[in-house]
Write an enzyme that holds these catalytic residues in place. Structure first.
Site, mmCIF file in Angstrom:
data_model
loop_
_atom_site.group_PDB
_atom_site.id
_atom_site.type_symbol
_atom_site.label_atom_id
_atom_site.label_comp_id
_atom_site.label_asym_id
_atom_site.label_seq_id
_atom_site.Cartn_x
_atom_site.Cartn_y
_atom_site.Cartn_z
ATOM 1 N N ASP A 184 0.739 -1.239 0.129
ATOM 2 C CA ASP A 184 0.048 -0.096 0.012
ATOM 3 C C ASP A 184 1.114 1.070 0.025
ATOM 4 O O ASP A 184 2.256 0.952 0.072
ATOM 5 C CB ASP A 184 -1.004 -0.156 1.245
ATOM 6 C CG ASP A 184 -1.835 1.343 1.562
ATOM 7 O OD1 ASP A 184 -2.539 1.520 0.540
ATOM 8 O OD2 ASP A 184 -1.890 1.693 2.518
ATOM 9 N N ASP A 239 0.100 5.206 1.102
ATOM 10 C CA ASP A 239 -0.459 6.272 2.127
ATOM 11 C C ASP A 239 -0.275 5.708 3.495
ATOM 12 O O ASP A 239 -1.175 4.689 3.607
ATOM 13 C CB ASP A 239 -1.722 7.002 1.958
ATOM 14 C CG ASP A 239 -1.544 7.700 0.641
ATOM 15 O OD1 ASP A 239 -0.794 8.823 0.633
ATOM 16 O OD2 ASP A 239 -2.335 7.561 -0.303
#
Length: 215
Positions: free
Chosen positions: A9, A11
């Site tokens: 991922d 953020d």
């Protein structure tokens, strides 16, 4: 030889960008006459930029700009904040580089807008490590739907059983697991004990917990 892969991922996992989103949204939406409150802001935490913009427009409809223009203003503001102040999460650069040096296929699956991906990877100086990137902007449904992970798996040309995913959000863990990928959760400290992370195969305090034995 079977290809192995690691998908990350972005953020909150690779880059500490969550404060930038909060700052950008407050700046842009306030300028449009939106009265932001902490309780309403918490409701938008897991939304895409378009969903957040539509959320505030429904409550405080503005007239001077389109929803798309305001959404782009938020993204532009986040982009600028990342370029100026972006910093990696602890252990992020080291773990990405470690998988890259071991000839893993390295991918990225994010709910963030596609045009921010290069900004982040270049700011962290890890763009050269990635073989496939996907944004939920270009799939039918965002996380917790597995679509953005399935897209990255296809780009990496690997099977889910030969992959590991790293996520900081509960919705991201659900997405990766729904795609059939073993998943390591790295929740924010304030949310570490949230039972929603129980789906993860392992849970770490930070990416610094990565070792050769993990492989």
């Amino acid at each position: 030889m079977t290809s192995l892969a690691a998908i990350f991922d972005m953020d909150g996992l690779l880059i500490d960008s969550e404060p930038f989103w909060a700052k950008a949204e407050r700046m842009v939406f306030s300028s449009m006459g939106v009265e932001l409150s902490d309780s309403l802001c918490r409701q938008t935490a897991a939304m895409t930029t378009r969903e957040v913009t539509e959320f505030w427009y429904r409550r405080f409809p503005w007239k001077r700009k389109s929803i798309e223009d305001v959404e782009n203003d938020v993204i532009d503001c986040v982009d600028e904040l990342i370029r100026r102040h972006g910093k990696p999460m602890p252990g992020a650069k080291q773990i990405v580089d470690s998988f890259h040096r071991r000839n893993y296929r390295v991918g990225l699956s994010t709910n963030s807008p596609y045009r921010l991906i290069n900004t982040v990877l270049e700011k962290l100086d890890i763009a050269q490590c990635f073989h496939g990137i996907s944004s939920s902007e270009h799939v039918e449904r965002r996380k917790p739907d597995p679509a953005v992970y399935l897209s990255t798996l296809q780009k990496l040309k690997v099977k889910p059983e030969h992959c590991v995913a790293f996520e900081d959000s509960a919705s991201g863990v659900k997405a990766a697991k729904a795609a059939g990928i073993k998943t390591i959760a790295v929740p924010p400290a304030y949310n570490f004990d949230n039972p929603d992370y129980s789906l993860a195969d392992r849970k770490w305090r930070s990416l610094h917990e990565f070792t050769k034995e993990t492989l």
